[in-house]
Design an enzyme around this catalytic site. Structure first.
Site, PDB file in Angstrom:
ATOM      1  N   SER A   1      47.936  41.359  31.635  1.00 45.71           N
ATOM      2  CA  SER A   1      47.878  42.652  32.300  1.00 45.71           C
ATOM      3  C   SER A   1      46.424  43.130  32.274  1.00 45.71           C
ATOM      4  O   SER A   1      45.498  42.328  32.334  1.00 45.71           O
ATOM      5  CB  SER A   1      48.833  43.625  31.600  1.00 45.71           C
TER       6      SER A   1
ATOM      7  N   TYR B   1      44.910  46.597  42.586  1.00 44.21           N
ATOM      8  CA  TYR B   1      44.804  45.703  41.431  1.00 44.21           C
ATOM      9  C   TYR B   1      45.398  46.367  40.193  1.00 44.21           C
ATOM     10  O   TYR B   1      46.228  45.772  39.493  1.00 44.21           O
ATOM     11  CB  TYR B   1      43.344  45.319  41.169  1.00 44.21           C
TER      12      TYR B   1
ATOM     13  N   LYS C   1      48.933  45.447  37.879  1.00 41.24           N
ATOM     14  CA  LYS C   1      49.006  45.236  36.434  1.00 41.24           C
ATOM     15  C   LYS C   1      49.976  46.220  35.773  1.00 41.24           C
ATOM     16  O   LYS C   1      50.604  45.895  34.757  1.00 41.24           O
ATOM     17  CB  LYS C   1      47.603  45.342  35.821  1.00 41.24           C
TER      18      LYS C   1
END
Length: 348
Positions: free
Chosen positions: A180, A203, A207
C-alpha cells in the site's frame, strides 16, 4: 514444497512487478535447504531479462546463486485477458506458490506543480516531503478494457489474479503481501468513484482500496491456510519522478528527505532497501499466530537510519461497499472471459 521442472524441492515466490530491493532482501532471508524459485513478471521481455540479470548478480554476491532459480511471466494488469493468461500459466507450471507480492504501483502522472511544491516546502518542509500533494495526475484515464487504469493496474488486476490462483496459494500455505502507501488516507477515495476516474489523486485512492480489500478478504484467506498482509515502504527515492527532476531539484529533494528524518520523521527510509523491510518482515519473520493481520505494517527508520517495523490501524470505513464493487466486477469479468477460458483450455 513445490516440485518444479528442475526436479528440485523449491519454494516458489511470485513477484508482481516487484522492486529489486524486495527480491534482494528475500534472497538474504532465505535459509532453507530447499531451492528458492523467483518468478519475475513484467509487461515486456527485455525488462524481465534485465531484472533477472540483476537478481542473479546479487545472489552470486550473497553466495546463494546455487539456491536461487528464476522463471518469468509476461503479464499486464491493465489487460484482463493477460491476467487470465498469467493464471493459466502458473497453474500449468507449478503445484504451489509460497509467497505472492502484489506490488503494482501504476500512476498517471504528468508533472509537478512547482509553485505548489515551493509553497508547501516553505510553509512546512516536513509535511511537504511526507504528503506531497503537488504531484499532477491526469483524470479519467481508462484502460483498453474500459476500466479506470490505475484502479485496474493496482487493485483489480492483482486481486483477480489472486482470486484465480487460490488453489496454488492454499497448497503452498502462502503469504500474500500487498504493498500500500503511506498516503492511503480515507479522503482519497469516494465510494461513488471506486474506479478512480473522477479524482486527481487516483494513485492514493488505489492504495486506499488496497487497504480496504485486504481488510475484507484476509479472514477468508486465513481459513484456507493463506496469510495475507498489507504493508507500505515509507518514503524512498524511486525512478518514477526522475523525468521531472534536474540535478538541483533531485539533490534538493534528497536533502529534504534527510532533513525530515533528522527532524524525527520515521517514514523517510530514503533507500529502497530500507523500504523493503516491512514486506520482507511479514513474509519471512512474522508469526501468523501472534501478528495482527488487520494492521498495516510500515517500513520505518530512526534518525540514525536504524530500521524498524511500525504498525498502523486501518480505518475500515467503506470496506464492505468497496469489496462488493470489486467482487461483483470480478464476477462480471468471469462471464466476459468465459470464451477466453474455453479457448485457453482447447489450446493447452
Amino acid at each position: 514444497m513445490l516440485i518444479c521442472h528442475q526436479c528440485l524441492s523449491s519454494r516458489l515466490t511470485y513477484i508482481s512487478n516487484l522492486g529489486l530491493n524486495i527480491a534482494y532482501r528475500l534472497i538474504e532471508q532465505f535459509t532453507d535447504d530447499s531451492k528458492l524459485v523467483i518468478v519475475v513478471t513484467s509487461r515486456t521481455l527485455p525488462r524481465v531479462r534485465e531484472v533477472v540479470d540483476l537478481i542473479k548478480t546479487y545472489a552470486e554476491k550473497c553466495g546463494k546463486s546455487g539456491a536461487v532459480d528464476f522463471d518469468y511471466l509476461l503479464v499486464d494488469f491493465t489487460d484482463m485477458v493477460s491476467v487470465l493468461g498469467a493464471a493459466y500459466e502458473l497453474e500449468k507450471r507449478y503445484d504451489a506458490i509460497h509467497y505472492f507480492y502484489a506490488n503494482a504501483a501504476q500512476g498517471v502522472y504528468s508533472g509537478i506543480d512547482w509553485l505548489g511544491a515551493t509553497k508547501a516546502v516553505l510553509r512546512d518542509p516536513l509535511d511537504a516531503v511526507t504528503n506531497p500533494t503537488y504531484k499532477i495526475q491526469r483524470v479519467g484515464v481508462k484502460s483498453r478494457d474500459g476500466l479506470g487504469l490505475v484502479f485496474q493496474a493496482n487493485v483489480f488486476g492483482p486481486y483477480y489474479l489472486i482470486r484465480r490462483i487460490i488453489p496454488l496459494l492454499a497448497k503452498g500455505k502462502a503469504k500474500v503481501v500487498w504493498l500500500s502507501s503511506l498516503m492511503s488516507d480515507v479522503k482519497y477515495l469516494s465510494l461513488e468513484d471506486v474506479e478512480l476516474l473522477r479524482t486527481d489523486s487516483s494513485y492514493e485512492g488505489s492504495k486506499r482500496l488496497v487497504d480496504l480489500l485486504h481488510l475484507a478478504t484476509y479472514k477468508e484467506l486465513k481459513s484456507l491456510g493463506i496469510h495475507q498482509y498489507v504493508t507500505h515502504p515509507g518514503i524512498f527515492t524511486s525512478h518514477s519522478f526522475y523525468q521531472y527532476l534536474n540535478f538541483f531539484t533531485y539533490y534538493g529533494m534528497l536533502f529534504l528527505f534527510y532533513l525530515a528524518r533528522w527532524l524525527g520523521s520515521p517514514w523517510h527510509n530514503i533507500q529502497g532497501y530500507k523500504g523493503a523491510n516491512a514486506p520482507i518482515y511479514v513474509a519471512t519473520l512474522a508469526n501468523p499466530t501472534f501478528e495482527h493481520q488487520a494492521l498495516k505494517y510500515g517500513s520505518a527508520t530512526y534518525r540514525d537510519g536504524m530500521e524498524y517495523i511500525a504498525k498502523h490501524e486501518i480505518d475500515p470505513t467503506g470496506m464492505h461497499d468497496a469489496y462488493k464493487y470489486i467482487r461483483d466486477l470480478a464476477e462480471e469479468w468471469d462471464i466476459k472471459l468465459k470464451d477466453q477460458i474455453t479457448i485457453g483450455r482447447s489450446l493447452s
